[in-house]
Structure formats: structure tokens, C-alpha cells
Design a protein around this motif. Structure first.
Motif, PDB file in Angstrom:
ATOM      1  N   ARG A 502      31.907 -61.903   4.007  1.00 40.60           N
ATOM      2  CA  ARG A 502      31.518 -60.915   2.997  1.00 40.60           C
ATOM      3  C   ARG A 502      32.410 -59.684   2.999  1.00 40.60           C
ATOM      4  NH1 ARG A 502      24.922 -61.448   3.697  1.00 40.60           N
ATOM      5  NH2 ARG A 502      24.859 -63.617   2.938  1.00 40.60           N
ATOM      6  N   VAL A 503      33.007 -59.404   4.133  1.00 43.07           N
ATOM      7  CA  VAL A 503      33.961 -58.298   4.203  1.00 43.07           C
ATOM      8  C   VAL A 503      35.294 -58.712   3.604  1.00 43.07           C
ATOM      9  CG1 VAL A 503      35.220 -56.757   5.742  1.00 43.07           C
ATOM     10  CG2 VAL A 503      32.816 -57.284   6.211  1.00 43.07           C
ATOM     11  N   VAL A 504      35.803 -59.856   4.031  1.00 47.05           N
ATOM     12  CA  VAL A 504      37.115 -60.345   3.573  1.00 47.05           C
ATOM     13  C   VAL A 504      37.126 -60.519   2.059  1.00 47.05           C
ATOM     14  CG1 VAL A 504      38.713 -62.294   3.639  1.00 47.05           C
ATOM     15  CG2 VAL A 504      37.674 -61.444   5.765  1.00 47.05           C
ATOM     16  N   HIS A 505      36.083 -61.124   1.515  1.00 48.26           N
ATOM     17  CA  HIS A 505      36.091 -61.428   0.078  1.00 48.26           C
ATOM     18  C   HIS A 505      35.709 -60.224  -0.771  1.00 48.26           C
ATOM     19  CE1 HIS A 505      35.803 -65.571   1.838  1.00 48.26           C
ATOM     20  NE2 HIS A 505      36.829 -65.685   1.021  1.00 48.26           N
ATOM     21  N   PHE A 506      35.009 -59.262  -0.191  1.00 48.95           N
ATOM     22  CA  PHE A 506      34.799 -58.026  -0.948  1.00 48.95           C
ATOM     23  C   PHE A 506      36.124 -57.290  -1.128  1.00 48.95           C
ATOM     24  CE2 PHE A 506      34.049 -53.431  -1.186  1.00 48.95           C
ATOM     25  CZ  PHE A 506      33.336 -53.394  -2.374  1.00 48.95           C
ATOM     26  N   ILE A 507      36.911 -57.219  -0.051  1.00 50.44           N
ATOM     27  CA  ILE A 507      38.227 -56.590  -0.156  1.00 50.44           C
ATOM     28  C   ILE A 507      39.094 -57.348  -1.163  1.00 50.44           C
ATOM     29  CG2 ILE A 507      40.363 -56.123   1.110  1.00 50.44           C
ATOM     30  CD1 ILE A 507      38.634 -55.578   3.587  1.00 50.44           C
ATOM     31  N   GLN A 508      39.032 -58.671  -1.130  1.00 51.58           N
ATOM     32  CA  GLN A 508      39.796 -59.476  -2.074  1.00 51.58           C
ATOM     33  C   GLN A 508      39.385 -59.161  -3.512  1.00 51.58           C
ATOM     34  OE1 GLN A 508      39.327 -63.711  -1.428  1.00 51.58           O
ATOM     35  NE2 GLN A 508      40.256 -64.256  -3.386  1.00 51.58           N
ATOM     36  N   GLY A 509      38.080 -59.085  -3.756  1.00 52.76           N
ATOM     37  CA  GLY A 509      37.592 -58.783  -5.101  1.00 52.76           C
ATOM     38  C   GLY A 509      37.959 -57.382  -5.549  1.00 52.76           C
ATOM     39  N   MET A 510      37.844 -56.401  -4.633  1.00 52.20           N
ATOM     40  CA  MET A 510      38.194 -55.025  -4.980  1.00 52.20           C
ATOM     41  C   MET A 510      39.686 -54.892  -5.264  1.00 52.20           C
ATOM     42  SD  MET A 510      35.895 -52.704  -5.347  1.00 52.20           S
ATOM     43  CE  MET A 510      37.044 -51.341  -5.199  1.00 52.20           C
ATOM     44  N   ASP A 511      40.520 -55.565  -4.493  1.00 51.04           N
ATOM     45  CA  ASP A 511      41.961 -55.519  -4.747  1.00 51.04           C
ATOM     46  C   ASP A 511      42.273 -55.990  -6.167  1.00 51.04           C
ATOM     47  OD1 ASP A 511      42.650 -54.506  -2.288  1.00 51.04           O
ATOM     48  OD2 ASP A 511      43.262 -56.431  -1.429  1.00 51.04           O
ATOM     49  N   ALA A 512      41.579 -57.035  -6.595  1.00 53.17           N
ATOM     50  CA  ALA A 512      41.814 -57.566  -7.938  1.00 53.17           C
ATOM     51  C   ALA A 512      41.367 -56.584  -9.012  1.00 53.17           C
ATOM     52  CB  ALA A 512      41.093 -58.904  -8.097  1.00 53.17           C
ATOM     53  N   VAL A 513      40.266 -55.877  -8.759  1.00 54.15           N
ATOM     54  CA  VAL A 513      39.813 -54.861  -9.723  1.00 54.15           C
ATOM     55  C   VAL A 513      40.842 -53.740  -9.827  1.00 54.15           C
ATOM     56  CG1 VAL A 513      38.070 -53.095 -10.196  1.00 54.15           C
ATOM     57  CG2 VAL A 513      37.359 -55.356  -9.393  1.00 54.15           C
ATOM     58  N   LEU A 514      41.249 -53.202  -8.683  1.00 54.47           N
ATOM     59  CA  LEU A 514      42.150 -52.044  -8.673  1.00 54.47           C
ATOM     60  C   LEU A 514      43.510 -52.379  -9.262  1.00 54.47           C
ATOM     61  CD1 LEU A 514      41.270 -50.597  -5.142  1.00 54.47           C
ATOM     62  CD2 LEU A 514      40.538 -49.739  -7.373  1.00 54.47           C
ATOM     63  N   ALA A 515      43.898 -53.643  -9.208  1.00 56.82           N
ATOM     64  CA  ALA A 515      45.199 -54.044  -9.754  1.00 56.82           C
ATOM     65  C   ALA A 515      45.275 -53.844 -11.266  1.00 56.82           C
ATOM     66  CB  ALA A 515      45.486 -55.505  -9.405  1.00 56.82           C
ATOM     67  N   ASN A 516      44.108 -53.697 -11.915  1.00 53.84           N
ATOM     68  CA  ASN A 516      44.069 -53.522 -13.367  1.00 53.84           C
ATOM     69  C   ASN A 516      44.180 -52.069 -13.801  1.00 53.84           C
ATOM     70  OD1 ASN A 516      43.376 -56.321 -14.585  1.00 53.84           O
ATOM     71  ND2 ASN A 516      41.959 -56.117 -12.864  1.00 53.84           N
ATOM     72  N   PHE A 517      44.226 -51.145 -12.828  1.00 53.88           N
ATOM     73  CA  PHE A 517      44.194 -49.728 -13.183  1.00 53.88           C
ATOM     74  C   PHE A 517      45.271 -48.969 -12.422  1.00 53.88           C
ATOM     75  CE2 PHE A 517      39.958 -51.559 -13.558  1.00 53.88           C
ATOM     76  CZ  PHE A 517      39.704 -51.331 -14.902  1.00 53.88           C
TER      77      PHE A 517
END
Length: 782
Positions: A502-517
Motif C-alpha cells: 500500500r505504500v509502494v503503490h500509493f507512491i506509484q499512483g501519486m507520481d503518475a498524478v503529479l506528472a500531469n502538472f
């Protein structure tokens, strides 16, 4: 955040209802067959059920070490479900408390200061089992042991008389405190170090060998064939190594009181560079300099240490050492001066940190006041965004939540009891942004449990969160994960390299969000104390679970405002436990983040944050949270100490005595509760923050010249009023980054009107450039 409270009139009705239900529950019967017995060491979340002393309880929110029998009143953490009717409840029998006693040392024993005091205890339970034994000195817990034989090694005991007891807890949560024994710790007489050899690493020491180091005499302990006293590792250097007491016993101080050259004065030494609390970039060489002198002789060398490990030595002035390859994190630097007669003195510690830097977000003011806005009514009342007080700098919309509890697909819809349409909400967001406010979407909250267990979950999270942010034009994202949204799995011991799904994949998901901004996208976090500072003492489960996320975004994070409420006592850097709602708590928890701290079970310290990244989270009123509301006068005391170094005489002492002038501000749950409580929070702390000196050059800069624009939402025309001296360029982009209109290149002062009738409905970004400065305004076309 916690949603527990109602308005005063409804509170009265709730109290009556609660009283009647609680009274009924006390006489109701509950089958406790499958209920676990409450344990003081276990962590419970809201909804968890336990049995304790033949009564069933349910946790209202997160709790640890809060006995249900004494914490089940109206606003306490536990709710009474009823008497146990059978099974695990023991058929109504009464639990017998456990027994315990100290077996060693003997009552009246005496010890020299600096020696390790070994404490042993017997513990038993006639009708169950012992789950924990706590060792106490003068009423304060100094250690614990959960398995027999029960023992604890106490180091660092101050000179004086101490009362030792043990507190035994059984499997049903009953506790017994033993009879006290008294021991005495004395400072041994000072001895002359002349003739005692200076310790050197790999010195070939046998059991009984004596050496001098850092101003004291030490004797090699009798550990047959251990090789520890040989000094093969700096961890065993007497007096400085992290495990020196495993190998050496303190004998005396080097006072020069007797024998050969008596009267020798120890040298003086201080680190002159770097300054305390300096931050260095990775790969930078840290040049350490020290002043050292000896009043009655000469300085033979100055040794430089990092976290107790020898870095190097210099035998001639000016005394210096260049440290290269320092790892990320917080580091404690000391210098030890040795004179011609072997006497030594250790300098005051200087703390430095190594971090990849980062700069304050230029879109945020020098000091910030952050408030959460409810997209629901929890009894505080509701308010439309357009009516929010202008005193707030950042408004966090609470909350975007998963479509199913524990899911990964996120959703947000404005409450139709507050807004008649989604467009009305969007218009209000744009209105606040036109005032220079930042409007963020907050994810999670107490009721929005998010589980990203695999890459597919991470993708669902990132896709839906990016869509939400784009649809409403939010300026950023606030991470407010609670409960089981983040947790550390067994075997996950390194916050730098997490393995918990849950830690690893939350970071993965957040990285993908931030890449759009872009870099102006605001990123903040509001964890509970257990998830951050809790990692200082324990790393596992929810304790320290945010640390991998915070480490990953250490320099990208704009604001970290830990919730200083709904928490038990927490350890500060002085290893004392401080309770919520006190000035000591706010100062200790705040400094820990700006100093960095060691993490239990991890050899690497968590690095310090920049001062401008740190704010404190507080409830806006006593009704806003289950606990932690702090009177405004107490908060001001804490801020004056934390920011200005002006002590209020509390128990916690700042490591950085001058304070942290760059400290950023305050967060509250919530804007709604602030209104409900007569605007106490915003009316008190806005002027306080505004009255502080500027902390960062240029960080609070706003666009010069200031402009006025409207209407927003746009109709067929957009009006922009510029000061007469202005010479600016204005460009309008759509959400995809395409240039839609450029208003004549350079514009000068006065009212300018532009035709925007050809634009389709949607969100647009107006870039206003004045020289090298740029401001971005979000506009909506219905």
C-alpha cells in the motif's frame, strides 16, 4: 479528520440519548466468544471491538494504551457494548490482576553514574498470562519487556536517589504495580588521567584494561573472547560509540585531582562551522572547523565525530576536517579536543542535514493559514466557498474519496445540499483563485479509506484523481490518508526503500498524478502524529507509515501540517512523552520535523524538512476533534518559542535555541468549525502570522503590478484592469496547454476588454507576465 460533533442544541439531545443507550448497554448482554481481549500494546482503529474485564467495547477512533474501563465516557475513545454473556467473557467471572516484583538490584543498592543498571523482575498471572512488564523510575516508564525472563538495562541514570517499580499487565488488560525499591546513583571521585593511555581503535585491549577517552576513564568489561574492547568498530569507542556500554565500564572523570601532574585543566573546544541546522545538497563537501585551546598546556589534537563515529583528526590549528560523501539525513557533529596531558573536552553538538534542496512554492505566501472546507455537514454548519473568510491562504476541499471503502477509484461531487450545481461550485473555486487563494482537493480523511494494493489500483487512482483535478481546476492536492490506507507490512524496515504494497503503490499512483502538472502544483500532507513522529519509537503498522511517502516527496512537498490532535502522548527528541493540547507537545513535535530524527530499527535518520515546509495542525474549536484543542494563549506561547526562541519555561528544551524563523504557519480542522466557534482561529492567528518578520526573501512576492479581472466565470467578454504604469503580456491557454488568445502582445495600463465569445466551455489559464515575473489565473467559461 474526525467527524464526531454536533451543534450545541443537538449535543444536548445526543448527550441524553448517549446516556440512555450507555445505561442500557451496561445491562445488555454481548456474546464475547470471538472478541479479542484488550491489550495495552495493540493499536485499534474505529470500529474495532474488544473485551475487557467481562465487558465488550468498541473503539470510536484510533487508540493505543487507553484502558477501556477508564476511557469510555461520552467523548472518550471507547463505547460500551454490554456485559459479556459467555465465551471470551469468562462467563461473568472477575479477572484476577497479575503479580510482579523486582528481583534485582537489591533495595538500597548503589551505582556509579555512567554504569549500566540491570533490572530484573518476576511476573505471573494466576488466571491468565502476562502480556507486558514495564520498568519505571520515579514513576516514569524507562523500558519494557513482553517475554520472560523480564529484564531491562538502564543507562544514563542521573546522580541521586531513584525509586524503581515494575508495572505488570495481563491478557485481560489488568495491571499491578510492584512495591518500590530505592537505589542510589553517585558521581565517582574525579581521577587523574595522567598515565592512562588514550583510547585508539584496534588497540588490542584485554578485559580489565583501562583507557581514557572524551574526558573519562573506562575499563574493558570481562567479556571472554568477545574482542569488543579491541575497538574493531567505532560503535564500541568508549563514551562515544553507539554500543560502547556493551564493551566498557565507566570508571571516573578526568579531573586531575590526584597523582602525577595534578591540577591539569581540560581544554576548551567549539565547532565554528558549519552553523547549527545548516542543510547541504547531496554530494557536497561539508567543511567542519573548530576552535580549541588549553589554558595550562597545549592542544595535541582535535577529533571530529558524526553521530558518534570518528570522521578524522587534526593535530594543528586551525583545526578542520572536510567530510565528503555524507548520506541524506540529519547528522550530529561534535569535536573532541585532547590536551598534552590527555584530558579531553567534547564540544556542543551541531546538527546538519543533507537534502536535495527544494525551494518554497512561489505561489504561496511567506506565512500560511490553511483550513479545511467541508463538502458535508457534520454539525458545524456549511458555508459556500465564496463566503469563506479572506484570512485563509489555502483552502483544502474535504474530501475526494474512493467510490467503495478500501477502493482505488476516486470520486468527488459537490454536496447538493450546499451547491445547486457542479458549475456553481466550479465558479466559487475560480472566485477564490481570482483572489490569490490556493484551492486544493484533499484525499481520504477519516471515512475515506484508500487501498492501493497493486499497479492496477495505482493506475485507477491516478487516472481518476487527475480527472477530478482537471475538471474542477484545483491548484493542488492534499494527502490526508488515515486508518489502514497506509500501513507497514512485516519485514518493511527501511523508509528509503519501502516494500509494503500500500505504500509502494500509493507512491506509484501519486507520481503518475503529479506528472500531469507543473512545479506550481501545490502538494501538502496532513498525517496523524503516529504515522510520522511515531516512527521515532516504533516502525511498523501505522507507526511511521507516512515516512516512506514523505521521504519520497521530501523536497517536492510544499507543506507538511501534522495533525496535533486525536493522539496519545508522543516522544520528543528528548525521549520524554508529551500530551496533546500543551505547548510542549506543539514545540516538541514541530522541532522533530525540522531537526530530523532517528527511526526505530533503521540505522539511517529521517532527514529534516526545510523550515518553510512545516506548519502545525490544530482543531478550530473543542468540538472539532476528539481531543487536542489548545487555548489560543498556549498556542501563542508555543509559537513564540518554536519560531522566536522565546521560552515559556516548559519541560521541552529546543535543540536549536534560537528557534526556527522560517516556520510556515498553521492548519486547522476546519473552516466550518472556525465559523461555528466565532472565528477564534482565523481572527487570532492571521494577525499573529502577519506580524512575524519576513522569513524568505521573495517567497511572499505577488505579481507587480496587481490586476483586477472579471467576470469569472467569463461571459462573452473579459475585463482586465491594469495600473497605469503596467506593461504586461497576457496569454490565454486551455487545459491542454494550447495558446488560445494572446491579447495584443504587450498591454499598458487602464481597463482592457477582450472578446472571448469564440471560446468553448471549460477551464482556461490566463498567464500575466511582467518582466521575469509570471502569475497564472484560472478562468471558467460556462
Amino acid at each position: 479528520m474526525i467527524y464526531l460533533n454536533l451543534t450545541s442544541r443537538l449535543q444536548q439531545l445526543l448527550f441524553i440519548t448517549f446516556f440512555l443507550l450507555t445505561t442500557f448497554a451496561l445491562y445488555a448482554q454481548t456474546d464475547c466468544t470471538n472478541l479479542p481481549t484488550w491489550s495495552s500494546s495493540a493499536v485499534y482503529n474505529g470500529g474495532d471491538q474488544v473485551q475487557h474485564q467481562d465487558i465488550a467495547y468498541e473503539a470510536k477512533w484510533w487508540t493505543q494504551n487507553e484502558n477501556p474501563a477508564s476511557n469510555s465516557a461520552q467523548w472518550d475513545v471507547w463505547k460500551v457494548l454490554g456485559n459479556c454473556s459467555g465465551g471470551g467473557g469468562g462467563g461473568g467471572t472477575t479477572n484476577t490482576p497479575p503479580n510482579g516484583s523486582i528481583t534485582s538490584p537489591a533495595d538500597g543498592a548503589s551505582f556509579n553514574s555512567g554504569n549500566v543498571i540491570s533490572i530484573s523482575a518476576n511476573a505471573s498471572d494466576a488466571d491468565g498470562s502476562v502480556t507486558n512488564v514495564e520498568f519505571l523510575a520515579n514513576g516514569s516508564v524507562i523500558g519494557q519487556d513482553a517475554s520472560s525472563p523480564y529484564s531491562f538495562s538502564w543507562s544514563g541514570a542521573a546522580a541521586g536517589s531513584h525509586q524503581l517499580t515494575v508495572r505488570v499487565t495481563d491478557n485481560e488488560g489488568a495491571t499491578t504495580t510492584s512495591s518500590a525499591i530505592t537505589i542510589t546513583v553517585t558521581n565517582p571521585p574525579s581521577g587523574d588521567c595522567n598515565g592512562t593511555p588514550q583510547y585508539v581503535e584496534a588497540g588490542g585491549y584485554d578485559a580489565g584494561s583501562q583507557v581514557q577517552n572524551v574526558g573519562n576513564i573506562y575499563q574493558c568489561r570481562e567479556w571472554p573472547n568477545s574482542g569488543w574492547c579491541d575497538g574493531g568498530a567505532a560503535a564500541y569507542a568508549p563514551g562515544t560509540g553507539s554500543h560502547w556500554q556493551d564493551a566498557w565500564t565507566f570508571v571516573s572523570e578526568c579531573g586531575g585531582g590526584s597523582g602525577g601532574g595534578g591540577g591539569n585543566s581540560a581544554p576548551t573546544v567549539s565547532i565554528t562551522s558549519p552553523a547549527n541546522n545548516t542543510t547541504f545538497s547531496p554530494g557536497a563537501t561539508i567543511n567542519i572547523s573548530a576552535d580549541a585551546s588549553d589554558a595550562d598546556g597545549t592542544v595535541s589534537k582535535v577529533s571530529f565525530y558524526e553521530d558518534g563515529t570518528l570522521l578524522g583528526e587534526d593535530t594543528s590549528a586551525p583545526y578542520a576536517y572536510s567530510w565528503s560523501g555524507a548520506p541524506n539525513g540529519s547528522h550530529a557533529l561534535t569535536a573532541v579536543a585532547t590536551d598534552n596531558e590527555g584530558a579531553t573536552t567534547t564540544s556542543t553538538t551541531v546538527y546538519v542535514s543533507v537534502s536535495s534542496g527544494g525551494t518554497p512554492n512561489p505561489g504561496l505566501p511567506d506565512r500560511v493559514l490553511v483550513g479545511y472546507w467541508h463538502n458535508f455537514d457534520n454539525g458545524s454548519g456549511v458555508v459556500k466557498l465564496r463566503d469563506v473568510s479572506p484570512k485563509w491562504d489555502v483552502i483544502n476541499i474535504a474530501f475526494a474519496e474512493p467510490t467503495t471503502q478500501g477502493g482505488a477509484t476516486m470520486a468527488f461531487t459537490p454536496d447538493n445540499a450546499i451547491y445547486s450545481s457542479t458549475q456553481e461550485f466550479k465558479n466559487d473555486v475560480a472566485y477564490l483563485q481570482s483572489q490569490g487563494k490556493k484551492v486544493l482537493i484533499s484525499i481520504g480523511g477519516a471515512n475515506g479509506t484508500i487501498h492501493l494494493d497493486n499497479s492496477q489500483d495505482a493506475q485507477s487512482f491516478s487516472t481518476t484523481m487527475t480527472s477530478i483535478i482537471n475538471e474542477y481546476g484545483f491548484d493542488g492536492l492534499d494527502i490526508d490518508l488515515e486508518g489502514s490506507s497506509l500501513s507497514l507490512a512485516g519485514g518493511d524496515t527501511d523508509f528509503r526503500n519501502p516494500v509494503s504494497p500500500r505504500v509502494v503503490h500509493f507512491i506509484q499512483g501519486m507520481d503518475a498524478v503529479l506528472a500531469n502538472f507543473g512545479s506550481d502544483f501545490v502538494l501538502t500532507a496532513a498525517p496523524e502524529t503516529a504515522y510520522v513522529q511515531g516512527g521515532y519509537s516504533t516502525y511498523g503498522g501505522i507507526f511511521g507509515a507516512y515516512l516512506p511517502v514523505l521521504y519520497h516527496y521530501h523536497n517536492r512537498l510544499d507543506l507538511l501540517h501534522v495533525q496535533h490532535y486525536n493522539t496519545g502522548c508522543m516522544l520528543g527528541l528528548d525521549d520524554q512523552c508529551y500530551s496533546q493540547g500543551t505547548a510542549d507537545f506543539h514545540v516538541a513535535m514541530g522541532e522533530m520535523l525540522m531537526q530530523g530524527f532517528s527511526v526505530a530499527g533503521n540505522p539511517t535518520s529521517f532527514p529534516a524538512f526545510r523550515q518553510d515546509q512545516i506548519a502545525i495542525g490544530l482543531p478550530a474549536s473543542p468540538s472539532a476533534a476528539g481531543g487536542g484543542y489548545t487555548a489560543t494563549g498556549t498556542v501563542i506561547q508555543a509559537l513564540d518559542y518554536l519560531i522566536k526562541g522565546q521560552s515559556f519555561g516548559g519541560n521541552y528544551t529546543l535543540i536549536n535555541s534560537a528557534g526556527y524563523a522560517g516556520f510556515r504557519g498553521l492548519m486547522t480542522w476546519s473552516i466550518n468549525w472556525d465559523i461555528n466557534y466565532g472565528y477564534e482561529f482565523s481572527n487570532t492567528y492571521r494577525p499573529y502570522l502577519d506580524g512575524l518578520p519576513t522569513a524568505r526573501s521573495g517567497s511572499s512576492k505577488v505579481l507587480t503590478p496587481k490586476i483586477q479581472l472579471g467576470p469569472n466565470p467569463m461571459t462573452n467578454h473579459l475585463h482586465i484592469n491594469l495600473p497605469e504604469e503596467a506593461s504586461v503580456a497576457l496569454r490565454l491557454y486551455n487545459q491542454a496547454g494550447q495558446l488560445m488568445q494572446e491579447f495584443g502582445g504587450s498591454q499598458t495600463g487602464g481597463l482592457q476588454t477582450w472578446d472571448v465569445s469564440s471560446l468553448s466551455s471549460g477551464l482556461y489559464l490566463l498567464h500575466v507576465m511582467h518582466g521575469e515575473e509570471r502569475s497564472i489565473y484560472k478562468l471558467i467559461k460556462p
